[in-house]
Design an enzyme around this catalytic site. Structure first.
Site, PDB file in Angstrom:
ATOM      1  N   HIS A  35      62.534  33.339  53.058  1.00 19.43           N
ATOM      2  CA  HIS A  35      62.302  32.174  53.928  1.00 19.43           C
ATOM      3  C   HIS A  35      61.173  32.494  54.907  1.00 19.43           C
ATOM      4  O   HIS A  35      61.275  33.413  55.716  1.00 19.43           O
ATOM      5  CB  HIS A  35      63.611  31.876  54.665  1.00 19.43           C
ATOM      6  CG  HIS A  35      63.603  30.667  55.548  1.00 19.43           C
ATOM      7  ND1 HIS A  35      63.834  29.393  55.062  1.00 19.43           N
ATOM      8  CD2 HIS A  35      63.413  30.526  56.883  1.00 19.43           C
ATOM      9  CE1 HIS A  35      63.801  28.526  56.077  1.00 19.43           C
ATOM     10  NE2 HIS A  35      63.533  29.196  57.189  1.00 19.43           N
ATOM     11  N   MET A  70      57.260  24.603  60.603  1.00 20.74           N
ATOM     12  CA  MET A  70      57.553  24.074  61.941  1.00 20.74           C
ATOM     13  C   MET A  70      56.216  23.817  62.616  1.00 20.74           C
ATOM     14  O   MET A  70      55.821  24.498  63.566  1.00 20.74           O
ATOM     15  CB  MET A  70      58.418  25.076  62.711  1.00 20.74           C
ATOM     16  CG  MET A  70      59.865  25.073  62.229  1.00 20.74           C
ATOM     17  SD  MET A  70      60.770  26.536  62.708  1.00 20.74           S
ATOM     18  CE  MET A  70      60.240  27.648  61.412  1.00 20.74           C
ATOM     19  N   ASP A 177      70.075  26.592  58.574  1.00 21.90           N
ATOM     20  CA  ASP A 177      69.160  27.567  59.174  1.00 21.90           C
ATOM     21  C   ASP A 177      69.450  27.715  60.660  1.00 21.90           C
ATOM     22  O   ASP A 177      69.269  26.772  61.432  1.00 21.90           O
ATOM     23  CB  ASP A 177      67.721  27.066  58.949  1.00 21.90           C
ATOM     24  CG  ASP A 177      66.665  28.075  59.371  1.00 21.90           C
ATOM     25  OD1 ASP A 177      67.034  29.178  59.798  1.00 21.90           O
ATOM     26  OD2 ASP A 177      65.470  27.732  59.250  1.00 21.90           O
TER      27      ASP A 177
HETATM   28  C1  DX5 Z   1      64.330  29.206  63.676  1.00 20.58           C
HETATM   29  C2  DX5 Z   1      63.992  29.542  62.246  1.00 20.58           C
HETATM   30  C3  DX5 Z   1      65.071  30.279  61.558  1.00 20.58           C
HETATM   31  C4  DX5 Z   1      65.447  31.559  62.228  1.00 20.58           C
HETATM   32  C5  DX5 Z   1      66.841  31.947  61.837  1.00 20.58           C
HETATM   33  O1  DX5 Z   1      63.272  28.522  64.244  1.00 20.58           O
HETATM   34  O2  DX5 Z   1      63.725  28.379  61.502  1.00 20.58           O
HETATM   35  O3  DX5 Z   1      64.751  30.501  60.195  1.00 20.58           O
HETATM   36  O4  DX5 Z   1      64.579  32.580  61.989  1.00 20.58           O
HETATM   37  O5  DX5 Z   1      67.150  33.101  62.524  1.00 20.58           O
HETATM   38  P1  DX5 Z   1      68.635  33.542  62.841  1.00 20.58           P
HETATM   39  O6  DX5 Z   1      69.320  33.737  61.525  1.00 20.58           O
HETATM   40  O7  DX5 Z   1      68.451  34.803  63.620  1.00 20.58           O
HETATM   41  O8  DX5 Z   1      69.265  32.430  63.645  1.00 20.58           O
HETATM   42 ZN    ZN Z   2      63.594  28.585  59.225  1.00 21.23          ZN
END
Ligand code: DX5
Ligand code: ZN
Length: 222
Positions: A35, A70, A177
């Protein structure tokens, strides 16, 4: 036992200085997806990497590249991400005024289209597009950073989305996520999740093959 869900490790939490080695280690540990959290410093406060970095790593890995954009107005960069070798491109419903067009463009470019919803964005934002989507990403934290706490109402949202997909007779995947870990994996999958993204709760606990097992362990108990 067949894998109960797909784990897509969020590279946001890996060692950026060793990206090629990290991808190699994931593959060796039995992971199938990676990812990529692409952040532009505008849609979210953080900045990470773009299509040049992903493209440079493409030839080094056979993992399924799950690219989570994002970024504001992602339509400006879809060709670059597809050319970089993204297998799936996920755009945020909140980031473009023309979501249907962006989704159609991703498919035209030969990648699998997906749409992400921020925690406060209702499911109806994606309802009419479901037949065109390979996957819907339910954000269970506000995007921008790894290591945040799972927002509990996300579980209801996953259940609602699953019901919507079933009612339409579709097989759209549901990805979750933010804040996923071995302790909540079973609850998330039972709610309807097919793909769990994990950053901090995965990369913080090597070796990766054992960590993957830890995510799957709650399902072995029956
Ligand atoms: C947040 C990201 C996620 C994030 C998840 O903005 O889209 O993919 O890295 O990280 P964890 O698993 O640490 O919440
Ligand atoms: Zn993500």
């Amino acid at each position: 036992m067949a894998a109960p869900f797909i784990l897509s490790p969020s590279l946001l939490s890996c060692d950026f200085g060793r990206l090629a080695e990290e991808l190699r280690d994931l593959e060796a540990a039995g992971l199938a997806w990676a990812h990529w959290d692409v952040m532009d410093g505008a849609f979210v406060p953080n900045i990470t990497f773009g299509p040049l970095v992903i493209g440079a790593l493409r030839s080094r890995s056979r993992l399924f590249f799950d690219v989570h954009l994002m970024i504001e107005r992602p339509e400006r960069y879809l060709t670059q991400f597809a050319d970089a070798g993204a297998d799936l491109i996920c755009v945020h419903a909140e980031a473009t005024a023309h979501l249907e067009r962006a989704v159609a463009e991703i498919a035209r470019l030969g990648a699998k289209p997906a749409v992400a919803l921020n925690p406060a964005t209702p499911l109806c934002a994606v309802e009419y597009l479901l037949p065109q989507l390979h996957m819907v990403l339910v954000m269970s934290v506000n995007p921008g950073f790894g290591g945040q706490k799972f927002i509990p109402f996300s579980l209801d949202k996953i259940r609602g989305l699953k019901a919507m997909i079933r009612a339409k007779g579709l097989s759209t995947l549901i990805q979750v996520d933010g804040g996923a870990c071995p302790d909540n994996a079973r609850e998330l999958v039972e709610a309807g999740a097919d793909v769990l993204v994990s950053g901090s709760a995965f990369f913080g606990f090597p070796p990766y093959a054992e960590r993957l097992d830890a995510f799957y362990a709650p399902f072995a108990k029956g």
